[in-house]
Write a protein that holds these residues in place. Structure first.
Motif, PDB file in Angstrom:
ATOM      1  N   ARG A   1      -7.505   2.177  -3.774  1.00  0.00           N
ATOM      2  CA  ARG A   1      -6.354   2.931  -3.888  1.00  0.00           C
ATOM      3  C   ARG A   1      -5.022   2.191  -3.067  1.00  0.00           C
ATOM      4  O   ARG A   1      -6.018   1.632  -1.348  1.00  0.00           O
ATOM      5  N   LYS A   2      -4.002   1.792  -2.789  1.00  0.00           N
ATOM      6  CA  LYS A   2      -3.238   1.012  -2.243  1.00  0.00           C
ATOM      7  C   LYS A   2      -2.858   2.283  -1.574  1.00  0.00           C
ATOM      8  O   LYS A   2      -2.066   2.945  -2.304  1.00  0.00           O
TER       9      LYS A   2
ATOM     10  N   HIS B   1       4.707   0.144  -6.670  1.00  0.00           N
ATOM     11  CA  HIS B   1       3.312  -0.062  -7.061  1.00  0.00           C
ATOM     12  C   HIS B   1       2.727   0.418  -5.242  1.00  0.00           C
ATOM     13  O   HIS B   1       1.168  -0.002  -5.342  1.00  0.00           O
ATOM     14  N   LYS B   2       3.167   0.575  -4.124  1.00  0.00           N
ATOM     15  CA  LYS B   2       2.788   1.296  -3.376  1.00  0.00           C
ATOM     16  C   LYS B   2       2.426  -0.690  -2.518  1.00  0.00           C
ATOM     17  O   LYS B   2       2.061  -1.741  -3.032  1.00  0.00           O
TER      18      LYS B   2
ATOM     19  N   MET C   1      -8.536   8.252   0.808  1.00  0.00           N
ATOM     20  CA  MET C   1      -8.010   7.383  -0.347  1.00  0.00           C
ATOM     21  C   MET C   1      -7.986   8.237  -1.553  1.00  0.00           C
ATOM     22  O   MET C   1      -6.756   8.583  -1.458  1.00  0.00           O
ATOM     23  N   ASP C   2      -8.840   9.161  -1.590  1.00  0.00           N
ATOM     24  CA  ASP C   2      -9.473   9.771  -2.366  1.00  0.00           C
ATOM     25  C   ASP C   2      -7.960  10.711  -2.905  1.00  0.00           C
ATOM     26  O   ASP C   2      -7.388  11.430  -4.142  1.00  0.00           O
TER      27      ASP C   2
ATOM     28  N   TYR D   1      -5.074  10.204  -2.230  1.00  0.00           N
ATOM     29  CA  TYR D   1      -3.517   9.426  -2.874  1.00  0.00           C
ATOM     30  C   TYR D   1      -3.408   9.154  -4.658  1.00  0.00           C
ATOM     31  O   TYR D   1      -5.025   8.330  -4.857  1.00  0.00           O
TER      32      TYR D   1
END
Ligand code: DC
Length: 232
Positions: A2-3, A127-128, A229-230, A232
């Motif tokens: 994920r970004k 979209h980050k 990251m999880d 987000y």
């Protein structure tokens, strides 16, 4: 993976944009230079003579013409970085001119100009996967950014860096003048009425007075690795 959004604010001449660009390259993210956006509005105002030869800034005309100002960034392969386009024209060089630099703080203090730029910046972050630098990114544009960084450095050190750059460009400005200018800009950025420069809640402080670019990147990667990251 994920970004996320990386928001970088801080004092002038701390190397924010160089750092932000390096992070974007490292992560494969898009870099957005918000100072370039305020500079583009200023260039437009100068071209349309909304700023008179006597230096009077017509806020009313600038605000009325905001819908006619289109600012985009396009990747320049040769440079390995983006160029700024104003209504379809590459203005990357022009927006760094002395004339634009002279008026940009006045133009960027107009509330409607800020409102429009903040809106455009927020759209770019939908979209980050972006690294954005400026003065109000962590406080106003993306207070919810996953990683917020506030950069500073000793004014003496920043003035020395600027002095070296200016000398290399052949300018004969004195060190004392540059130091004064650095301090003056800090004061202006921190004391203006709209969106003053502040360390955002939760922002990580990065004082790079005694850090090399490599050490800064190492610091960043450590911080980045700490983000789960999880979440987000
Ligand atoms: O970072 P820079 O020198 O290119 O910024 C140009 C001007 O725009 C400077 O006066 C600060 C202002 N600015 C701002 O008010 N908000 C931002 N997010 C970025 C820059």
């Amino acid at each position: 993976m994920r970004k996320i959004i990386v928001a970088i604010d801080g004092h002038s001449s701390t190397g924010k944009s160089t750092f932000a660009k390096a992070i974007a390259v490292k992560l494969g993210y898009v870099y957005v230079d918000t100072g370039a956006m305020y500079r583009s509005v200023t260039l437009y105002a100068l071209q349309q003579q909304f700023i008179s030869e006597q230096g009077e800034v017509s806020e009313k005309e600038i605000v009325a013409h905001l819908p006619a100002i289109n600012i985009t960034f396009r990747y320049n392969k040769e440079k390995g970085a983006s160029d700024t386009y104003l209504n379809g024209k590459n203005v990357e060089r022009e927006i760094r001119s002395f004339n634009v630099s002279q008026y940009v703080s006045r133009v960027s203090a107009i509330p409607e100009v800020r409102e429009r730029m903040v809106h455009l910046q927020q759209e770019m972050g939908v979209h980050k996967g972006i690294v954005m630098d400026g003065r109000d990114i962590g406080t106003v544009v993306f207070p919810q950014a996953e990683l917020k960084i506030y950069m500073t450095a000793d004014p003496q050190v920043r003035a020395e860096r600027r002095y070296k750059e200016m000398k290399e460009k052949g300018s004969d400005v004195s060190f004392e003048e540059i130091l004064e200018n650095v301090k003056h800009r800090d004061y202006e950025d921190e004391h203006r009425a709209v969106a003053p420069l502040r360390k955002a809640p939760g922002a990580l402080l990065l004082d790079n007075s005694r850090l090399t670019p490599e050490q800064q990147m190492e610091w960043f990667l450590q911080q980045f690795a700490k983000i789960r990251m999880d979440d987000y």
